[in-house]
Design an enzyme around this catalytic site. Structure first.
Site, PDB file in Angstrom:
ATOM      1  N   ARG A   1       0.839  -1.194   0.000  1.00 23.60           N
ATOM      2  CA  ARG A   1       0.000   0.000   0.000  1.00 23.60           C
ATOM      3  C   ARG A   1       0.875   1.245   0.000  1.00 23.60           C
ATOM      4  O   ARG A   1       1.706   1.441   0.868  1.00 23.60           O
ATOM      5  CB  ARG A   1      -0.893  -0.002   1.239  1.00 23.60           C
ATOM      6  CG  ARG A   1      -1.532   1.326   1.584  1.00 23.60           C
ATOM      7  CD  ARG A   1      -2.863   1.487   0.893  1.00 23.60           C
ATOM      8  NE  ARG A   1      -3.398   2.818   1.090  1.00 23.60           N
ATOM      9  CZ  ARG A   1      -4.296   3.131   2.009  1.00 23.60           C
ATOM     10  NH1 ARG A   1      -4.763   2.207   2.797  1.00 23.60           N
ATOM     11  NH2 ARG A   1      -4.737   4.363   2.118  1.00 23.60           N
TER      12      ARG A   1
ATOM     13  N   ASP B   1      -6.616  -2.011   1.686  1.00 23.32           N
ATOM     14  CA  ASP B   1      -7.112  -1.043   2.661  1.00 23.32           C
ATOM     15  C   ASP B   1      -7.748  -1.831   3.799  1.00 23.32           C
ATOM     16  O   ASP B   1      -8.598  -2.689   3.558  1.00 23.32           O
ATOM     17  CB  ASP B   1      -8.158  -0.144   1.982  1.00 23.32           C
ATOM     18  CG  ASP B   1      -8.562   1.039   2.857  1.00 23.32           C
ATOM     19  OD1 ASP B   1      -7.766   1.442   3.720  1.00 23.32           O
ATOM     20  OD2 ASP B   1      -9.683   1.556   2.658  1.00 23.32           O
TER      21      ASP B   1
ATOM     22  N   ASP C   1      -9.711  -1.117   7.359  1.00 25.14           N
ATOM     23  CA  ASP C   1     -10.311  -0.101   8.232  1.00 25.14           C
ATOM     24  C   ASP C   1     -10.861  -0.756   9.487  1.00 25.14           C
ATOM     25  O   ASP C   1     -11.530  -1.793   9.413  1.00 25.14           O
ATOM     26  CB  ASP C   1     -11.445   0.635   7.504  1.00 25.14           C
ATOM     27  CG  ASP C   1     -10.926   1.625   6.473  1.00 25.14           C
ATOM     28  OD1 ASP C   1      -9.781   2.094   6.616  1.00 25.14           O
ATOM     29  OD2 ASP C   1     -11.674   1.921   5.520  1.00 25.14           O
TER      30      ASP C   1
ATOM     31  N   ARG D   1      -5.945   1.322  -4.383  1.00 22.37           N
ATOM     32  CA  ARG D   1      -4.982   0.743  -3.433  1.00 22.37           C
ATOM     33  C   ARG D   1      -4.987  -0.780  -3.494  1.00 22.37           C
ATOM     34  O   ARG D   1      -6.026  -1.392  -3.785  1.00 22.37           O
ATOM     35  CB  ARG D   1      -5.278   1.236  -2.015  1.00 22.37           C
ATOM     36  CG  ARG D   1      -6.583   0.782  -1.499  1.00 22.37           C
ATOM     37  CD  ARG D   1      -7.474   1.817  -0.855  1.00 22.37           C
ATOM     38  NE  ARG D   1      -7.298   3.205  -1.153  1.00 22.37           N
ATOM     39  CZ  ARG D   1      -7.271   4.151  -0.213  1.00 22.37           C
ATOM     40  NH1 ARG D   1      -7.399   3.845   1.042  1.00 22.37           N
ATOM     41  NH2 ARG D   1      -7.141   5.412  -0.544  1.00 22.37           N
TER      42      ARG D   1
HETATM   43  N1  ATP Z   1     -11.127   3.518  12.332  1.00 31.54           N
HETATM   44  C1  ATP Z   1     -10.030   3.719  11.575  1.00 31.54           C
HETATM   45  N2  ATP Z   1      -9.553   2.738  10.771  1.00 31.54           N
HETATM   46  C2  ATP Z   1      -8.452   2.925   9.995  1.00 31.54           C
HETATM   47  N3  ATP Z   1      -7.739   4.088   9.962  1.00 31.54           N
HETATM   48  C3  ATP Z   1      -8.176   5.100  10.757  1.00 31.54           C
HETATM   49  C4  ATP Z   1      -9.327   4.958  11.588  1.00 31.54           C
HETATM   50  N4  ATP Z   1      -9.502   6.128  12.263  1.00 31.54           N
HETATM   51  C5  ATP Z   1      -8.535   6.953  11.881  1.00 31.54           C
HETATM   52  N5  ATP Z   1      -7.727   6.359  10.983  1.00 31.54           N
HETATM   53  C6  ATP Z   1      -6.557   7.005  10.375  1.00 31.54           C
HETATM   54  O1  ATP Z   1      -6.762   7.101   9.003  1.00 31.54           O
HETATM   55  C7  ATP Z   1      -5.557   6.800   8.343  1.00 31.54           C
HETATM   56  C8  ATP Z   1      -5.874   5.950   7.147  1.00 31.54           C
HETATM   57  O2  ATP Z   1      -6.327   6.751   6.189  1.00 31.54           O
HETATM   58  P1  ATP Z   1      -6.505   6.150   4.759  1.00 31.54           P
HETATM   59  O3  ATP Z   1      -5.489   6.737   3.858  1.00 31.54           O
HETATM   60  O4  ATP Z   1      -6.590   4.638   4.818  1.00 31.54           O
HETATM   61  O5  ATP Z   1      -7.922   6.698   4.448  1.00 31.54           O
HETATM   62  P2  ATP Z   1      -8.740   6.258   3.258  1.00 31.54           P
HETATM   63  O6  ATP Z   1      -8.830   4.752   3.318  1.00 31.54           O
HETATM   64  O7  ATP Z   1      -8.214   6.900   2.002  1.00 31.54           O
HETATM   65  O8  ATP Z   1     -10.142   6.857   3.533  1.00 31.54           O
HETATM   66  P3  ATP Z   1     -11.237   6.326   4.506  1.00 31.54           P
HETATM   67  O9  ATP Z   1     -10.719   6.567   5.900  1.00 31.54           O
HETATM   68  O10 ATP Z   1     -12.405   7.161   4.152  1.00 31.54           O
HETATM   69  O11 ATP Z   1     -11.452   4.853   4.234  1.00 31.54           O
HETATM   70  C9  ATP Z   1      -4.719   5.961   9.285  1.00 31.54           C
HETATM   71  O12 ATP Z   1      -3.381   6.372   9.211  1.00 31.54           O
HETATM   72  C10 ATP Z   1      -5.306   6.196  10.646  1.00 31.54           C
HETATM   73  O13 ATP Z   1      -4.485   6.955  11.491  1.00 31.54           O
HETATM   74  N1  PH2 Z   2     -16.174   0.444  -3.595  1.00 34.09           N
HETATM   75  C1  PH2 Z   2     -15.192   0.962  -2.853  1.00 34.09           C
HETATM   76  N2  PH2 Z   2     -14.851   2.242  -3.010  1.00 34.09           N
HETATM   77  C2  PH2 Z   2     -13.861   2.757  -2.248  1.00 34.09           C
HETATM   78  C3  PH2 Z   2     -13.196   1.952  -1.288  1.00 34.09           C
HETATM   79  C4  PH2 Z   2     -13.576   0.599  -1.159  1.00 34.09           C
HETATM   80  O1  PH2 Z   2     -13.024  -0.167  -0.334  1.00 34.09           O
HETATM   81  N3  PH2 Z   2     -14.586   0.142  -1.942  1.00 34.09           N
HETATM   82  N4  PH2 Z   2     -12.214   2.468  -0.535  1.00 34.09           N
HETATM   83  C5  PH2 Z   2     -11.875   3.738  -0.663  1.00 34.09           C
HETATM   84  C6  PH2 Z   2     -10.821   4.276   0.183  1.00 34.09           C
HETATM   85  O2  PH2 Z   2     -11.118   4.142   1.511  1.00 34.09           O
HETATM   86  C7  PH2 Z   2     -12.482   4.634  -1.641  1.00 34.09           C
HETATM   87  N5  PH2 Z   2     -13.505   4.032  -2.397  1.00 34.09           N
END
Ligand code: ATP
Ligand code: PH2
Length: 173
Positions: free
Chosen positions: A94, A106, A108, A103
């Protein structure tokens, strides 16, 4: 000085829900391998694993994603669990680029027991989970009765509030 010699520290085991996504590379292999990596970490056990779903990308134009969710039994506290997730993301190549951009992996952290955490680096429940069909559909498959503590709705109710037409089961998964 008082020292306790006979107290065996037993960390509490909690449930945590994790969302997985990938839209670069061999996504199915990456997601299965990331799940296996998590399962191999001391203090983490996989309690449930959803099917995989092909989902239309939300955000800038990019290929479809493969998404799914898992429920973990964890002995790690939330910051430590996040650290583990970020380490596994990096291991699978990543590279952080544009927000919501494509990516290879990912991960979360969606939910941790019934905790609400709001710090600059970690928010639980994940602040965008309520609006994401690509999260709610797989999560509803394995944890329909889990209460999202901010909205006060369980997952099976939250999934009814979003448009799920762009989320399709990967057959055989
Ligand atoms: N519940 C959570 N899960 C994962 N990352 C988190 C969470 N809360 C805050 N973060 C922060 O967010 C950052 C990850 O951001 P990332 O670049 O993955 O966001 P994204 O995947 O682009 O967008 P989204 O957060 O909308 O999925 C991590 O470095 C972390 O510190
Ligand atoms: N369908 C889908 N769309 C996304 C996704 C994902 O996991 N699935 N993750 C993102 C970044 O967090 C942005 N957009």
């Amino acid at each position: 000085m008082f020292t306790k010699h006979n107290a065996e520290f037993k960390p509490k085991i909690q449930a945590s829900a994790i969302a997985l996504g990938s839209n670069i590379g061999d996504s199915l292999t990456i997601l299965e391998a990331a799940t296996a990596e998590l399962a191999a970490i001391p203090g983490i056990q996989i309690q449930a694993k959803s099917s995989w779903y092909i989902t239309k990308a939300v955000g800038p134009p990019q290929p479809d994603y493969l998404n799914g969710c898992i429920i973990l039994q964890v002995e790690l506290d939330p910051p430590k669990l996040l650290e583990v997730l970020l380490t596994i993301e990096q291991k699978f190549g990543r590279v952080r680029q544009e927000r919501w951009g494509p990516r290879s992996l990912d991960l979360d952290l969606l939910l941790y027991d019934d905790l609400i955490i709001d710090t600059p680096t970690l928010q639980i429940p994940h602040p965008r989970m309520q609006e994401r069909a690509f999260v709610l559909v797989p999560l509803a498959e394995i944890a329909p009765d889990w209460l999202e503590p901010i909205s006060g709705y369980v997952i099976r109710e939250l999934v009814k509030k979003v448009d799920c037409s762009d989320v399709h089961l990967l057959k055989g998964s």
